[in-house]
Design a protein around this motif. Structure first.
Motif, PDB file in Angstrom:
ATOM      1  N   TRP A 163       0.948  -1.248  -0.053  1.00 35.92           N
ATOM      2  CA  TRP A 163       0.068  -0.049  -0.156  1.00 35.92           C
ATOM      3  C   TRP A 163       0.860   1.339   0.088  1.00 35.92           C
ATOM      4  O   TRP A 163       0.536   2.337  -0.651  1.00 35.92           O
ATOM      5  N   GLU A 164       2.011   1.279   0.696  1.00 35.61           N
ATOM      6  CA  GLU A 164       2.877   2.271   0.770  1.00 35.61           C
ATOM      7  C   GLU A 164       3.352   2.637  -0.675  1.00 35.61           C
ATOM      8  O   GLU A 164       3.519   3.689  -1.003  1.00 35.61           O
ATOM      9  N   SER A 168       9.064   8.047   2.459  1.00 34.71           N
ATOM     10  CA  SER A 168       9.132   8.516   3.778  1.00 34.71           C
ATOM     11  C   SER A 168       7.516   9.095   4.083  1.00 34.71           C
ATOM     12  O   SER A 168       6.987   8.790   5.214  1.00 34.71           O
ATOM     13  N   PHE A 169       7.055   9.996   3.217  1.00 33.54           N
ATOM     14  CA  PHE A 169       5.603  10.451   3.491  1.00 33.54           C
ATOM     15  C   PHE A 169       4.789   9.488   3.264  1.00 33.54           C
ATOM     16  O   PHE A 169       3.923   9.303   4.150  1.00 33.54           O
ATOM     17  N   SER A 170       4.711   8.429   2.526  1.00 35.81           N
ATOM     18  CA  SER A 170       3.748   7.378   2.413  1.00 35.81           C
ATOM     19  C   SER A 170       3.719   6.811   3.578  1.00 35.81           C
ATOM     20  O   SER A 170       2.618   6.323   3.937  1.00 35.81           O
ATOM     21  N   VAL A 171       4.904   6.433   4.173  1.00 37.55           N
ATOM     22  CA  VAL A 171       4.639   5.591   5.532  1.00 37.55           C
ATOM     23  C   VAL A 171       3.594   6.253   6.601  1.00 37.55           C
ATOM     24  O   VAL A 171       3.008   5.782   7.068  1.00 37.55           O
ATOM     25  N   VAL A 172       4.284   7.543   6.709  1.00 37.08           N
ATOM     26  CA  VAL A 172       3.346   8.458   7.625  1.00 37.08           C
ATOM     27  C   VAL A 172       1.963   8.481   7.139  1.00 37.08           C
ATOM     28  O   VAL A 172       0.924   8.443   8.312  1.00 37.08           O
ATOM     29  N   ALA A 173       1.810   8.677   5.965  1.00 40.92           N
ATOM     30  CA  ALA A 173       0.324   8.841   5.419  1.00 40.92           C
ATOM     31  C   ALA A 173      -0.377   7.557   5.931  1.00 40.92           C
ATOM     32  O   ALA A 173      -1.523   7.474   6.455  1.00 40.92           O
ATOM     33  N   LEU A 174       0.201   6.424   5.609  1.00 47.98           N
ATOM     34  CA  LEU A 174      -0.454   4.917   5.797  1.00 47.98           C
ATOM     35  C   LEU A 174      -0.741   4.976   7.256  1.00 47.98           C
ATOM     36  O   LEU A 174      -1.795   4.709   7.842  1.00 47.98           O
ATOM     37  N   GLU A 198       9.701   7.677  11.813  1.00 47.67           N
ATOM     38  CA  GLU A 198       9.320   8.659  10.759  1.00 47.67           C
ATOM     39  C   GLU A 198       8.056   9.328  10.881  1.00 47.67           C
ATOM     40  O   GLU A 198       7.846  10.626  10.688  1.00 47.67           O
ATOM     41  N   VAL A 199       7.041   8.589  11.629  1.00 49.75           N
ATOM     42  CA  VAL A 199       5.945   9.301  12.169  1.00 49.75           C
ATOM     43  C   VAL A 199       6.347  10.581  12.996  1.00 49.75           C
ATOM     44  O   VAL A 199       5.866  11.683  12.887  1.00 49.75           O
ATOM     45  N   GLY A 200       7.025  10.239  13.834  1.00 46.74           N
ATOM     46  CA  GLY A 200       7.749  11.350  14.897  1.00 46.74           C
ATOM     47  C   GLY A 200       8.294  12.588  14.126  1.00 46.74           C
ATOM     48  O   GLY A 200       8.005  13.758  14.361  1.00 46.74           O
TER      49      GLY A 200
END
Lengths: 195, 195, 195, 195
Positions: free
Chosen positions: A131-132, A151-157, B178-180
């Motif tokens: 999905w990421e 990096s952003f897609s991880v956070v978004a998911l 990464e979220v952090g």
DNA sequence: ACTCGCGGGACATCCCGTTTAT
DNA sequence: ATAAACGGGATGTCCCGCGAGT
């Protein structure tokens, strides 16, 4: 007899649907059998690995189906911010449409058996990564640097999954929508900074 | 020996610990009894509502404990960005410290019984809101407008929960970290825009 | 403390009422306690012999109460036939009045524990004999020879008990009424033959 | 070994035997399983309705067996009076032969669950009616008018059941024998009057 | 390719009786 | 006399996995 029956597929579908609502342990094999209309005797013919194997295959199938949906949603979005917003709205729609009974088809099971079944944990992990990747690919297509996109897609998911959890628990889509809004702003900010 | 024992508290603690690792359905009452060292006969006495009641009380206790930890972490952070980073790092530390067996003590159960037990769903919701409130309060103390603080804390909690899920499933704290990082940036951006 | 409370009596009453409807094993002590409103702690103070003792005393009390009712019914009947008919009608009324939930307060328990509890079996036997004696006494008062009276009253009691069983099972008072009719005819026949 | 075993029948038999002595609630499923030698896992397969279904089927089987015995007893009796006497003596023999542990295989259960299980109550009712019908049929064959036969057989069954209850409780067959004697006289009287 | 039945264990519930202390 | 808590066993339900047979 050599006819490729579809009972195997029906069991996978039924298991997936039930796990999305109830998780792994609350879903009994008898329930799956009766929901799928397949003969019980075939269970261990098609899935010699038992419940665990059935669950893993169901997760893979559900995961692939959702990846397709994610791809088509982000493909139709002109910007990263729009893509994220559309994703959040789609999830919210699914949640209210099922009366808050159907959230992420993977998350519950992943948490339940994370420390118990390597097979299911690994499969779930692959699904999440796919999905990421689907999101990241669209960002790259929109001109994002590869690392920023990943990096952003991880956070978004993560945020969307968390939003789903919070919205399902509160029976209110506000958290999910709020996540979409902030994530969209974050996307804009990220984009600008990488210009 | 009767009269005023602490066996009820011990059962709650044991149930909470086990649910954090295994969730609701995988945790048997016998397991709770033997882990707590409490007499089985007292179970029905202390929790006439059965397993559901025990789970709900355990969630409330775990939730209160964690709220305390959250409060002390954010209290020691000079800025919102620092607070979020500290939270993410603390969660990551807990995850690796337990070899990825202990994530959020509430999330798994909340997802499992969301559609089954109103009592547990409601309790979980209250716990999540108390965590949000703890974060929001610190933001307000740091000078954020109330509405911004509330909205951001929801997103922060969602993203952290999702990060926990992803990190636990991948057995890798990267997602959480990464979220952090992104959340910290978002906090800064939000703060600036509201100046 | 030395005050003679009535909780003991209330427990006996509640136990008797519940056993009449559900029998011995289906009646839990907790149920008795909550139905009687008596404190649970007093249970084994008043009945050191436990459930068995409580049941035996309840049967004795119910039996005495019913013997009184039987005596007054037969006392008001001018002939043996009338007495039997009145008895059958009274039982039928009790049955329909309780929607077929309350039959003989003794029979179910007597059958259930006949081979298990000597104390209850003996008590039940004494109760049945006291009912026979009540009927027989009236027959003697009406001029029947003692032996005829005794013998007939046994048969009458048996037939009425059986009628109660059949009527309760079929949820229809016909069997009981039929028993009354034939028994009345038998009484007349017996009387004539002994003249 | 699977395929067509007789374990279902063995469970029914064992349940019937145990219920005759102890009733419904005192008979545990574990007891039935170990007495029948059947595998416990099959229980839920053969009787998806659980204990209630097993009890209902056992009652039907016991009832059919007894109806056969009743039919053969009355068939061999030259008159109604002889038939009733033979019935009473047969029951008395069964009672003493089992040391007063085996009375009517249906009565105890019928009384216990009369208000609880419609399925069992209905089945018991049908069994009782089949016994009445067996007696009535013989009376008709002996020349009795249908209505007299029906009515008398109800009373006879009631009196015999009651006699069984009284004899079992007193551990003395006298009540049952007395019932037989009077019933025989009543049969003669009824017969004469309908000539 | 499919099915019936076996097999036994684990689950949550709830029971009855007792103990200690008021 | 009452109360809180212990103690552990037994209940019925139901589960998952596997044979032997078609």
């Amino acid at each position: 007899m050599p006819r490729e029956s579809d009972s195997k597929q029906r069991m996978i579908k039924a298991m997936g649907r039930l796990m999305q609502r109830q998780g792994y342990y609350a879903t009994g094999l008898n329930e799956v059998v009766s929901a799928s209309g397949s003969p019980k005797g075939s269970m261990y013919f098609h899935f010699p690995g038992g419940k665990e194997q059935l669950a893993a295959e169901s997760i893979a199938v559900s995961g692939a189906r959702l990846r397709g949906m994610i791809e088509s949603i982000v493909a139709n979005a002109p910007t990263a911010a729009d893509a994220i917003l559309a994703l959040a709205r789609g999830m919210a729609a699914g949640l209210v449409g099922s009366n808050y009974t159907e959230g992420c088809p993977i998350a519950t099971v992943a948490l339940e058996v994370s420390s118990t079944s390597e097979a299911i944990r690994t499969t779930s992990d692959e699904v999440f990564r796919s999905w990421e990747a689907a999101i990241a690919k669209r960002l790259v297509d929109l001109g994002w640097p590869a690392e920023d996109a990943r990096s952003f897609s991880v956070v978004a998911l993560a945020a969307l999954e968390g939003g789903l959890l919070l919205s399902r628990t509160s029976q209110d889509v506000t958290p999910l929508l709020e996540v979409g809004k902030h994530l969209a702003r974050l996307a804009d900010a990220t984009r600008r900074s990488s210009d």
